[in-house]
Design an enzyme around this catalytic site. Structure first.
Site, PDB file in Angstrom:
ATOM      1  N   LYS A  56       0.818  -1.217   0.000  1.00  0.00           N
ATOM      2  CA  LYS A  56       0.000   0.000   0.000  1.00  0.00           C
ATOM      3  C   LYS A  56       0.850   1.266   0.000  1.00  0.00           C
ATOM      4  CE  LYS A  56      -2.302  -0.762   3.803  1.00  0.00           C
ATOM      5  NZ  LYS A  56      -1.765  -2.055   4.270  1.00  0.00           N
ATOM      6  N   ARG A  75      -9.450   1.329   8.803  1.00  0.00           N
ATOM      7  CA  ARG A  75      -9.043  -0.024   9.151  1.00  0.00           C
ATOM      8  C   ARG A  75     -10.165  -0.815   9.799  1.00  0.00           C
ATOM      9  NH1 ARG A  75      -3.217   0.679   9.058  1.00  0.00           N
ATOM     10  NH2 ARG A  75      -2.171  -1.277   9.448  1.00  0.00           N
ATOM     11  N   ARG A 115      11.575  -6.071   5.084  1.00  0.00           N
ATOM     12  CA  ARG A 115      11.262  -4.684   4.741  1.00  0.00           C
ATOM     13  C   ARG A 115      12.215  -3.696   5.413  1.00  0.00           C
ATOM     14  NH1 ARG A 115       5.242  -2.325   5.201  1.00  0.00           N
ATOM     15  NH2 ARG A 115       5.488  -2.686   7.414  1.00  0.00           N
ATOM     16  N   ARG A 134      11.470  -1.608  10.766  1.00  0.00           N
ATOM     17  CA  ARG A 134      10.455  -1.180  11.717  1.00  0.00           C
ATOM     18  C   ARG A 134      10.370  -2.136  12.892  1.00  0.00           C
ATOM     19  NH1 ARG A 134       5.021   0.143   8.523  1.00  0.00           N
ATOM     20  NH2 ARG A 134       4.208  -1.086  10.236  1.00  0.00           N
ATOM     21  N   ARG A 169      -0.445  -8.580  13.639  1.00  0.00           N
ATOM     22  CA  ARG A 169      -0.953  -7.590  12.680  1.00  0.00           C
ATOM     23  C   ARG A 169      -1.810  -8.252  11.615  1.00  0.00           C
ATOM     24  NH1 ARG A 169       4.477  -5.310  10.969  1.00  0.00           N
ATOM     25  NH2 ARG A 169       3.380  -4.228   9.313  1.00  0.00           N
TER      26      ARG A 169
HETATM   27  P1  ADP Z   1       1.029  -1.978   8.079  1.00  0.00           P
HETATM   28  O1  ADP Z   1      -0.108  -1.651   7.157  1.00  0.00           O
HETATM   29  O2  ADP Z   1       2.250  -2.427   7.353  1.00  0.00           O
HETATM   30  O3  ADP Z   1       0.668  -2.886   9.219  1.00  0.00           O
HETATM   31  P2  ADP Z   1       1.012   0.747   9.143  1.00  0.00           P
HETATM   32  O4  ADP Z   1       2.198   1.600   9.102  1.00  0.00           O
HETATM   33  O5  ADP Z   1      -0.159   1.114   8.289  1.00  0.00           O
HETATM   34  O6  ADP Z   1       1.542  -0.704   8.794  1.00  0.00           O
HETATM   35  O7  ADP Z   1       0.494   0.612  10.650  1.00  0.00           O
HETATM   36  C1  ADP Z   1       1.325   0.285  11.717  1.00  0.00           C
HETATM   37  C2  ADP Z   1       0.538   0.286  13.016  1.00  0.00           C
HETATM   38  O8  ADP Z   1      -0.014   1.596  13.257  1.00  0.00           O
HETATM   39  C3  ADP Z   1      -0.673  -0.643  13.060  1.00  0.00           C
HETATM   40  O9  ADP Z   1      -0.314  -1.951  13.410  1.00  0.00           O
HETATM   41  C4  ADP Z   1      -1.548   0.036  14.102  1.00  0.00           C
HETATM   42  O10 ADP Z   1      -1.087  -0.235  15.410  1.00  0.00           O
HETATM   43  C5  ADP Z   1      -1.313   1.510  13.843  1.00  0.00           C
HETATM   44  N1  ADP Z   1      -2.307   2.054  12.883  1.00  0.00           N
HETATM   45  C6  ADP Z   1      -2.058   2.499  11.628  1.00  0.00           C
HETATM   46  N2  ADP Z   1      -3.190   2.913  11.022  1.00  0.00           N
HETATM   47  C7  ADP Z   1      -4.188   2.724  11.922  1.00  0.00           C
HETATM   48  C8  ADP Z   1      -5.605   2.936  11.915  1.00  0.00           C
HETATM   49  N3  ADP Z   1      -6.237   3.430  10.831  1.00  0.00           N
HETATM   50  N4  ADP Z   1      -6.307   2.639  13.034  1.00  0.00           N
HETATM   51  C9  ADP Z   1      -5.697   2.151  14.112  1.00  0.00           C
HETATM   52  N5  ADP Z   1      -4.381   1.909  14.197  1.00  0.00           N
HETATM   53  C10 ADP Z   1      -3.628   2.180  13.119  1.00  0.00           C
END
Ligand code: ADP
Ligand code: ZN
Length: 225
Positions: free
Chosen positions: A20, A95, A134, A167, A178
């Site tokens: 994404k 999400r 990654r 990360r 996740r």
């Molecule tokens: P990925 O999609 O690779 O898991 P992100 O960088 O999008 O990584 O998200 C990392 C973390 O940030 C998630 O595991 C969550 O804890 C938090 N997070 C990100 N976006 C949201 C969201 N829309 N709602 C709640 N938590 C979020």
């Protein structure tokens, strides 16, 4: 109101590691849109040691969602900035259904809407492999992979020369959580947006360029059709 017609708001759906972030950057470049990634916004807060960052960290480290009120307020705030004028690619938001409804409401208040939702589909075993290799740029958040998409110079970002790091939540245990969080809470949005007539699905396998081409075609088809 009329100017709103030309704005394009795209949501990218897909598991963690589906590409994404990388694809959002590419779409933004091609279509003149602004990338809004909630994960990046949380990590920025973490770096700056804000209260929001401290709160978000405890959830991110576990691989679970930051509470909706907090996340939604942060996005609302982000959408107040003038650089989103031309339209947005949302990455990592919404999400769950509460966030999806909040996004529709926020955009409606601005005379806008979600125009297309692109679901990037990638098989589970590929996801795990992608996440474990990654690398992310500390400065511009560009994403690389040790094997599949290595930087030209080891440890250095091609785009900005920044330092690359892994990360904290890209470790096997957190990756597992996740993926579970994704399946339970986010995957149902595929059907939600399908019912709304907004969903297009693209295969997330292949080269970065191939996936970008598919995404552009999907957005084109959705917005024109
Ligand atoms: P990925 O999609 O690779 O898991 P992100 O960088 O999008 O990584 O998200 C990392 C973390 O940030 C998630 O595991 C969550 O804890 C938090 N997070 C990100 N976006 C949201 C969201 N829309 N709602 C709640 N938590 C979020
Ligand atoms: Zn960089």
């Amino acid at each position: 109101m009329n100017s709103a017609v030309h704005k394009l708001n795209i949501v990218l759906l897909g598991a963690p590691g589906s590409g994404k972030g990388t694809q959002a950057d590419r779409l933004c470049e091609k279509l003149g849109l602004t990338h809004v990634a909630t994960g990046d916004l949380f990590r920025e807060n973490l770096r700056n040691e804000t209260e929001l960052g401290k709160l978000a960290k405890s959830y991110m480290d576990k691989g679970i969602l930051v509470p909706d009120e907090v996340t939604i307020a942060m996005v609302k705030d982000r959408l107040m900035r003038p650089d989103i004028e031309g339209g947005v690619v949302f990455d990592g938001f919404p999400r769950n259904q509460t966030q999806a409804e909040a996004l529709s409401a926020m955009l409606a208040e601005m005379g806008q809407q979600v125009n297309a939702v692109v679901y990037i589909r990638v098989a589970d075993d590929e996801i795990v492999e992608r996440l474990s290799g990654r690398l992310i740029c500390r400065r511009c958040q560009a994403s690389y992979h040790k094997k599949f998409n290595p930087p030209k110079v080891e440890g250095v970002c091609d785009v900005c020369g920044g330092e690359l790091y892994q990360r904290a939540d890209d470790n096997p245990e957190t990756v597992r959580t996740r993926l579970e969080t994704y399946k339970e809470q986010t995957a149902p949005l595929v059907e939600y947006y399908q019912k709304a007539g907004l969903l297009v699905e693209v295969a997330g396998e292949g080269t970065l360029d191939e996936v970008t081409e598919r995404l552009l075609a999907a957005v084109d088809g959705k917005v024109a059709g």
